[in-house]
Write a protein that holds these residues in place. Sequence first.
Motif, mmCIF file in Angstrom:
data_model
loop_
_atom_site.group_PDB
_atom_site.id
_atom_site.type_symbol
_atom_site.label_atom_id
_atom_site.label_comp_id
_atom_site.label_asym_id
_atom_site.label_seq_id
_atom_site.Cartn_x
_atom_site.Cartn_y
_atom_site.Cartn_z
ATOM 1 N N ASN A 16 -19.483 -76.715 -89.958
ATOM 2 C CA ASN A 16 -18.970 -76.999 -91.296
ATOM 3 C C ASN A 16 -19.225 -75.848 -92.259
ATOM 4 O OD1 ASN A 16 -18.213 -79.519 -90.416
ATOM 5 N ND2 ASN A 16 -20.022 -80.557 -91.243
ATOM 6 N N VAL A 17 -18.460 -75.836 -93.340
ATOM 7 C CA VAL A 17 -18.707 -74.859 -94.402
ATOM 8 C C VAL A 17 -20.146 -75.039 -94.882
ATOM 9 C CG1 VAL A 17 -16.318 -74.663 -95.148
ATOM 10 C CG2 VAL A 17 -17.767 -76.453 -96.121
ATOM 11 N N LYS A 18 -20.757 -73.941 -95.324
ATOM 12 C CA LYS A 18 -22.187 -73.987 -95.638
ATOM 13 C C LYS A 18 -22.490 -74.454 -97.060
ATOM 14 C CE LYS A 18 -23.767 -70.468 -92.361
ATOM 15 N NZ LYS A 18 -24.477 -69.169 -92.220
ATOM 16 N N TYR A 62 -18.276 -78.075 -99.361
ATOM 17 C CA TYR A 62 -18.261 -79.236 -98.481
ATOM 18 C C TYR A 62 -17.775 -80.470 -99.247
ATOM 19 C CZ TYR A 62 -20.057 -82.711 -95.133
ATOM 20 O OH TYR A 62 -20.184 -83.753 -94.247
ATOM 21 N N ALA A 105 -15.494 -75.235 -90.772
ATOM 22 C CA ALA A 105 -15.210 -73.838 -91.106
ATOM 23 C C ALA A 105 -14.670 -73.068 -89.918
ATOM 24 C CB ALA A 105 -16.474 -73.157 -91.625
#
Length: 317
Positions: free
Chosen positions: A225-227, A232, A244
């Motif tokens: 996932n996006v950080k 998010y 991501a």
Amino acid sequence: VSTVFFGGGTPTLLPPEDLVGLLDGVRERFGLAAGAEVTTEANPESVDPRTLAVLREGGFTRVSVGMQHAAPHVLATLDRVHTPGRAAEAVAEARAAGFEHVSLDLIYGTPGETAADWALTLETALAAGPDHVSAYGLEVEPGTALAARVRRGELPVPDGDAMADRQAEADAAFEAAGLTWYEVANHAATPAARCAHNLGYWHSQDWWGIGPGAHSHLDGRRWWNVKHPSAYARRLAEGASPAAGSEELDAATRRFERIMLEVRLADGLELALLSPAGRRAAERLAADGALELTAERAVLTLRGRLTADAVVRDLTD
């Protein structure tokens, strides 16, 4: 779902009712297997008797407390705010709340740590009575305040030989206390006290990661996932996937990762996974005292556990 793990940070900064609500969401959406292991990580100062009671009543079965160390100056270097005795109090509070399984996480190799500091930490941790202990060597991560202090020369670079000594001392202390190793950095009092969730990773099972930066794996496909939390949240609000990126693991990669992960386990590695060159390397490592070989498996000795990364390189070259 057979295991749920709240971690990768300090989830107990949230009110315990929120964590129970998240677990209820998992239960409603996926279902929980009978006897599912449900763990939360916690800093010693982020829990109290009420928090732990709410979590236990809400279905949590295991708590992992980030003790890290017992020396005040080491805790200060690690930017930890709890007092040295607080971790033991948290263990006692977790037991009183009904948690059968309580783990302590320790870190060795912090700049400025002495052999006496580490001996005190081991003594303090074991006196608290956990049924599981994890001990990890410090990694100075780029971009952290600690890395900046090391770069400026304010703190020394962690010494590799000293860290090997610390790991060997920890291994001996844990074994003497009845905590048997089942993975290079992890010891448990009984098979039931082992972290089933982490064993799932080491056995390359499927898992679903929820949250910013979380990784997932399903049947040979891995995604992350996006950080950033705001990115998010924005994607979820838009009804979009938070992923991501992703990758498909080919047979060679999956074989490499099985070797890398399973050799770290007390059950050892199936020799059938190794190439002919890997089998020859295993025989050399056994002759050097790093592996014990049976007809079917290779198991790390203490010497092998101290040099596990090098063992993996030899077995997978």
